[in-house]
Design a protein around this motif. Structure first.
Motif, PDB file in Angstrom:
ATOM      1  N   ARG A 106      63.926  25.344  28.782  1.00  0.00           N
ATOM      2  CA  ARG A 106      62.823  25.074  27.912  1.00  0.00           C
ATOM      3  C   ARG A 106      62.544  23.808  27.676  1.00  0.00           C
ATOM      4  N   LEU A 107      61.119  23.252  27.883  1.00  0.00           N
ATOM      5  CA  LEU A 107      60.902  21.970  27.495  1.00  0.00           C
ATOM      6  C   LEU A 107      61.135  21.964  25.964  1.00  0.00           C
ATOM      7  N   ARG A 108      62.031  21.027  25.589  1.00  0.00           N
ATOM      8  CA  ARG A 108      62.090  20.890  24.014  1.00  0.00           C
ATOM      9  C   ARG A 108      61.840  19.289  23.750  1.00  0.00           C
ATOM     10  N   ARG A 109      62.360  18.800  22.664  1.00  0.00           N
ATOM     11  CA  ARG A 109      62.223  17.544  22.081  1.00  0.00           C
ATOM     12  C   ARG A 109      61.106  16.920  22.068  1.00  0.00           C
ATOM     13  N   ALA A 110      59.914  17.635  21.958  1.00  0.00           N
ATOM     14  CA  ALA A 110      58.414  17.086  22.043  1.00  0.00           C
ATOM     15  C   ALA A 110      58.035  16.891  23.363  1.00  0.00           C
ATOM     16  N   PHE A 111      58.891  16.977  24.507  1.00  0.00           N
ATOM     17  CA  PHE A 111      58.490  16.925  25.822  1.00  0.00           C
ATOM     18  C   PHE A 111      57.229  17.745  26.317  1.00  0.00           C
ATOM     19  N   LYS A 112      56.316  16.994  26.890  1.00  0.00           N
ATOM     20  CA  LYS A 112      54.837  18.011  27.050  1.00  0.00           C
ATOM     21  C   LYS A 112      54.711  17.474  28.806  1.00  0.00           C
ATOM     22  N   ILE A 113      54.026  18.615  29.476  1.00  0.00           N
ATOM     23  CA  ILE A 113      53.491  18.407  30.756  1.00  0.00           C
ATOM     24  C   ILE A 113      52.231  18.623  30.539  1.00  0.00           C
ATOM     25  N   GLU A 114      51.268  17.848  31.069  1.00  0.00           N
ATOM     26  CA  GLU A 114      49.760  17.938  31.073  1.00  0.00           C
ATOM     27  C   GLU A 114      49.436  19.091  32.204  1.00  0.00           C
ATOM     28  N   LYS A 115      48.525  19.720  31.789  1.00  0.00           N
ATOM     29  CA  LYS A 115      47.996  20.934  32.663  1.00  0.00           C
ATOM     30  C   LYS A 115      47.730  20.073  34.009  1.00  0.00           C
ATOM     31  N   GLY A 116      48.064  20.659  35.192  1.00  0.00           N
ATOM     32  CA  GLY A 116      47.774  20.035  36.487  1.00  0.00           C
ATOM     33  C   GLY A 116      48.680  18.686  36.819  1.00  0.00           C
ATOM     34  N   ALA A 117      49.518  18.352  36.092  1.00  0.00           N
ATOM     35  CA  ALA A 117      50.333  17.256  36.396  1.00  0.00           C
ATOM     36  C   ALA A 117      51.191  17.669  37.592  1.00  0.00           C
ATOM     37  N   LYS A 118      51.351  16.591  38.550  1.00  0.00           N
ATOM     38  CA  LYS A 118      52.013  16.827  39.751  1.00  0.00           C
ATOM     39  C   LYS A 118      53.485  16.364  39.330  1.00  0.00           C
ATOM     40  N   VAL A 119      54.685  17.641  39.500  1.00  0.00           N
ATOM     41  CA  VAL A 119      55.951  17.388  39.126  1.00  0.00           C
ATOM     42  C   VAL A 119      56.977  17.537  40.234  1.00  0.00           C
ATOM     43  N   VAL A 120      57.829  16.900  40.156  1.00  0.00           N
ATOM     44  CA  VAL A 120      59.027  16.777  41.026  1.00  0.00           C
ATOM     45  C   VAL A 120      60.288  17.256  40.199  1.00  0.00           C
ATOM     46  N   VAL A 121      60.959  18.355  40.504  1.00  0.00           N
ATOM     47  CA  VAL A 121      62.240  18.702  39.898  1.00  0.00           C
ATOM     48  C   VAL A 121      63.184  18.061  40.533  1.00  0.00           C
ATOM     49  N   ILE A 122      64.222  17.411  39.773  1.00  0.00           N
ATOM     50  CA  ILE A 122      65.492  16.727  40.396  1.00  0.00           C
ATOM     51  C   ILE A 122      66.503  17.335  40.153  1.00  0.00           C
ATOM     52  N   GLU A 123      67.430  17.536  41.095  1.00  0.00           N
ATOM     53  CA  GLU A 123      68.729  18.218  40.770  1.00  0.00           C
ATOM     54  C   GLU A 123      70.031  17.038  41.359  1.00  0.00           C
ATOM     55  N   ASP A 124      71.006  17.208  40.971  1.00  0.00           N
ATOM     56  CA  ASP A 124      72.197  16.661  41.512  1.00  0.00           C
ATOM     57  C   ASP A 124      72.676  17.186  42.930  1.00  0.00           C
ATOM     58  N   VAL A 125      73.389  18.170  42.774  1.00  0.00           N
ATOM     59  CA  VAL A 125      74.104  18.799  43.896  1.00  0.00           C
ATOM     60  C   VAL A 125      73.570  20.200  43.780  1.00  0.00           C
TER      61      VAL A 125
END
Length: 194
Positions: free
Chosen positions: A99-118
Protein backbone atom coordinates in the motif's frame (compact mmCIF):
# COMPACT_ATOMS: atom_id res chain seq x y z
CA UNK A 1 28.23 -0.11 -16.28
CA UNK A 2 28.15 -3.74 -17.42
CA UNK A 3 27.21 -6.91 -15.52
CA UNK A 4 30.79 -7.71 -14.50
CA UNK A 5 31.29 -4.18 -13.10
CA UNK A 6 28.06 -4.51 -11.10
CA UNK A 7 29.16 -7.88 -9.72
CA UNK A 8 32.55 -6.34 -8.86
CA UNK A 9 30.71 -3.85 -6.62
CA UNK A 10 29.07 -6.80 -4.86
CA UNK A 11 32.37 -8.70 -4.61
CA UNK A 12 34.15 -5.61 -3.30
CA UNK A 13 31.61 -5.32 -0.49
CA UNK A 14 31.74 -9.05 0.32
CA UNK A 15 28.13 -9.29 -0.85
CA UNK A 16 28.41 -12.08 -3.43
CA UNK A 17 28.03 -15.22 -1.33
CA UNK A 18 28.13 -18.91 -2.24
CA UNK A 19 26.56 -21.80 -0.32
CA UNK A 20 22.92 -22.89 0.10
CA UNK A 21 20.42 -20.07 0.50
CA UNK A 22 16.66 -19.83 0.80
CA UNK A 23 15.57 -16.75 -1.14
CA UNK A 24 12.69 -14.39 -0.35
CA UNK A 25 10.68 -16.23 -3.01
CA UNK A 26 11.11 -19.49 -1.06
CA UNK A 27 13.34 -20.93 -3.79
CA UNK A 28 16.79 -22.35 -3.00
CA UNK A 29 20.01 -21.16 -4.65
CA UNK A 30 23.78 -21.73 -4.50
CA UNK A 31 24.38 -17.95 -4.68
CA UNK A 32 23.07 -15.02 -2.65
CA UNK A 33 23.58 -11.34 -3.33
CA UNK A 34 23.62 -9.70 0.11
CA UNK A 35 22.71 -6.28 -1.27
CA UNK A 36 22.72 -4.47 2.07
CA UNK A 37 26.46 -5.05 2.30
CA UNK A 38 26.71 -2.98 -0.90
CA UNK A 39 24.13 -0.36 0.12
CA UNK A 40 25.99 0.40 3.36
CA UNK A 41 28.58 2.19 1.20
CA UNK A 42 27.22 5.44 -0.28
CA UNK A 43 29.89 5.57 -2.99
CA UNK A 44 29.09 2.04 -4.25
CA UNK A 45 25.36 2.71 -4.11
CA UNK A 46 25.81 6.00 -5.98
CA UNK A 47 27.78 4.33 -8.79
CA UNK A 48 25.19 1.59 -9.22
CA UNK A 49 22.15 3.84 -9.03
CA UNK A 50 23.59 6.52 -11.31
CA UNK A 51 24.17 3.83 -13.94
CA UNK A 52 20.66 2.47 -13.37
CA UNK A 53 19.16 5.97 -13.70
CA UNK A 54 20.98 6.46 -17.01
CA UNK A 55 19.77 3.09 -18.29
CA UNK A 56 16.17 3.84 -17.28
CA UNK A 57 16.20 7.24 -18.95
CA UNK A 58 17.66 5.74 -22.14
CA UNK A 59 14.99 3.00 -22.17
CA UNK A 60 11.78 4.83 -21.21
CA UNK A 61 12.61 8.50 -20.69
CA UNK A 62 12.47 10.41 -17.42
CA UNK A 63 9.72 9.28 -15.03
CA UNK A 64 7.75 11.58 -12.74
CA UNK A 65 8.31 9.43 -9.67
CA UNK A 66 10.15 6.33 -8.44
CA UNK A 67 8.35 3.78 -6.28
CA UNK A 68 10.13 0.97 -4.43
CA UNK A 69 8.85 -1.95 -2.37
CA UNK A 70 9.86 -1.60 1.29
CA UNK A 71 12.20 -2.38 2.91
CA UNK A 72 15.02 -3.72 0.78
CA UNK A 73 14.55 -1.46 -2.24
CA UNK A 74 14.11 1.86 -0.41
CA UNK A 75 17.82 2.75 -0.61
CA UNK A 76 18.34 2.01 -4.33
CA UNK A 77 14.97 3.59 -5.12
CA UNK A 78 15.90 6.78 -3.31
CA UNK A 79 19.37 6.97 -4.82
CA UNK A 80 18.12 6.28 -8.35
CA UNK A 81 15.44 8.97 -7.91
CA UNK A 82 18.16 11.39 -6.76
CA UNK A 83 20.08 10.86 -10.00
CA UNK A 84 16.88 11.30 -12.03
CA UNK A 85 15.85 14.39 -10.06
CA UNK A 86 12.41 13.00 -9.16
CA UNK A 87 10.62 12.08 -5.90
CA UNK A 88 11.19 8.68 -4.30
CA UNK A 89 8.20 6.94 -2.70
CA UNK A 90 7.84 3.44 -1.38
CA UNK A 91 5.05 0.96 -0.84
CA UNK A 92 4.94 -1.16 2.27
CA UNK A 93 2.91 -4.11 3.42
CA UNK A 94 -0.29 -3.57 5.33
CA UNK A 95 -2.44 -6.63 6.01
CA UNK A 96 -0.21 -8.60 3.63
CA UNK A 97 -0.55 -6.31 0.60
CA UNK A 98 1.58 -3.41 -0.62
CA UNK A 99 0.00 0.00 0.00
CA UNK A 100 0.99 3.63 -0.39
CA UNK A 101 1.16 4.91 3.20
CA UNK A 102 2.74 7.80 5.11
CA UNK A 103 0.74 10.35 3.08
CA UNK A 104 2.50 9.31 -0.17
CA UNK A 105 0.43 10.16 -3.22
CA UNK A 106 0.80 9.43 -6.91
CA UNK A 107 -0.91 11.87 -9.25
CA UNK A 108 -3.30 10.40 -11.82
CA UNK A 109 -1.34 9.83 -15.03
CA UNK A 110 2.08 10.16 -13.34
CA UNK A 111 4.81 8.19 -15.10
CA UNK A 112 6.23 5.73 -12.59
CA UNK A 113 9.28 3.48 -12.53
CA UNK A 114 9.28 0.73 -9.92
CA UNK A 115 12.77 0.06 -8.53
CA UNK A 116 13.91 -3.19 -6.93
CA UNK A 117 17.34 -4.26 -5.76
CA UNK A 118 17.80 -7.92 -6.75
CA UNK A 119 15.05 -9.98 -8.37
CA UNK A 120 14.58 -13.70 -8.89
CA UNK A 121 10.93 -14.21 -9.82
CA UNK A 122 9.61 -10.63 -10.08
CA UNK A 123 6.97 -11.28 -7.42
CA UNK A 124 7.55 -8.04 -5.51
CA UNK A 125 7.32 -6.03 -8.74
CA UNK A 126 3.98 -7.58 -9.62
CA UNK A 127 2.65 -6.81 -6.13
CA UNK A 128 4.09 -3.28 -6.00
CA UNK A 129 2.36 -2.09 -9.17
CA UNK A 130 -1.14 -2.70 -7.74
CA UNK A 131 -1.29 0.40 -5.49
CA UNK A 132 0.30 2.46 -8.28
CA UNK A 133 -2.46 1.38 -10.68
CA UNK A 134 -5.11 2.06 -8.03
CA UNK A 135 -3.75 5.61 -7.66
CA UNK A 136 -3.91 6.13 -11.44
CA UNK A 137 -0.15 6.04 -12.05
CA UNK A 138 1.26 4.74 -15.33
CA UNK A 139 4.07 2.22 -14.83
CA UNK A 140 6.70 2.77 -17.53
CA UNK A 141 8.92 -0.10 -16.45
CA UNK A 142 10.30 -2.05 -13.57
CA UNK A 143 14.03 -1.64 -12.96
CA UNK A 144 16.55 -3.43 -10.77
CA UNK A 145 20.24 -3.49 -9.93
CA UNK A 146 20.51 -7.27 -10.59
CA UNK A 147 18.14 -9.61 -12.39
CA UNK A 148 19.35 -13.01 -11.23
CA UNK A 149 16.79 -14.85 -13.40
CA UNK A 150 18.81 -14.45 -16.59
CA UNK A 151 15.99 -12.36 -18.07
CA UNK A 152 13.29 -14.96 -17.37
CA UNK A 153 11.48 -13.18 -14.51
CA UNK A 154 7.94 -12.15 -15.41
CA UNK A 155 7.38 -8.67 -13.97
CA UNK A 156 4.39 -7.84 -16.17
CA UNK A 157 6.09 -4.70 -17.57
CA UNK A 158 9.29 -3.91 -19.46
CA UNK A 159 12.28 -4.78 -17.27
CA UNK A 160 15.39 -2.60 -17.12
CA UNK A 161 18.19 -4.45 -15.31
CA UNK A 162 21.62 -2.97 -14.67
CA UNK A 163 23.03 -6.51 -14.55
CA UNK A 164 21.53 -9.79 -15.71
CA UNK A 165 22.91 -13.08 -14.45
CA UNK A 166 21.55 -16.57 -14.72
CA UNK A 167 21.81 -17.99 -11.21
CA UNK A 168 19.97 -21.27 -10.73
CA UNK A 169 17.19 -21.42 -8.18
CA UNK A 170 15.13 -24.43 -7.22
CA UNK A 171 11.71 -25.11 -5.73
CA UNK A 172 12.00 -26.82 -2.32
CA UNK A 173 11.09 -30.18 -3.88
CA UNK A 174 13.63 -29.82 -6.74
CA UNK A 175 16.87 -29.14 -4.82
CA UNK A 176 19.79 -31.07 -6.35
CA UNK A 177 21.54 -33.48 -3.93
CA UNK A 178 24.82 -31.50 -3.90
CA UNK A 179 22.96 -28.36 -2.77
CA UNK A 180 20.75 -30.27 -0.32
CA UNK A 181 23.92 -31.59 1.36
CA UNK A 182 24.83 -28.02 2.43
CA UNK A 183 22.95 -26.53 5.42
CA UNK A 184 20.59 -23.83 4.17
CA UNK A 185 20.76 -20.19 5.30
CA UNK A 186 17.88 -17.70 5.11
CA UNK A 187 19.78 -14.41 4.91
CA UNK A 188 16.82 -12.31 3.71
CA UNK A 189 14.24 -10.62 5.89
CA UNK A 190 10.95 -11.44 4.19
CA UNK A 191 10.05 -14.31 6.49
CA UNK A 192 11.70 -13.19 9.73
CA UNK A 193 9.73 -14.17 12.80
CA UNK A 194 8.61 -11.45 15.19
Amino acid sequence: MNTEQVLDEFRGAGALREGHFILASGRHSPMFLQKNLVFQFPERTARLCKALAEKIEAAVGKPDVIVSPAVGAIIPGYETARWLGVPALYVEREDGAFRLRRAFKIEKGAKVVVIEDVITTGGSFREAVQPIAEAGGEVLCCACIVDRSGGKADVGFPLVALATVDVPSYAPDEIPPELAAIPAEEPGSKRLKA
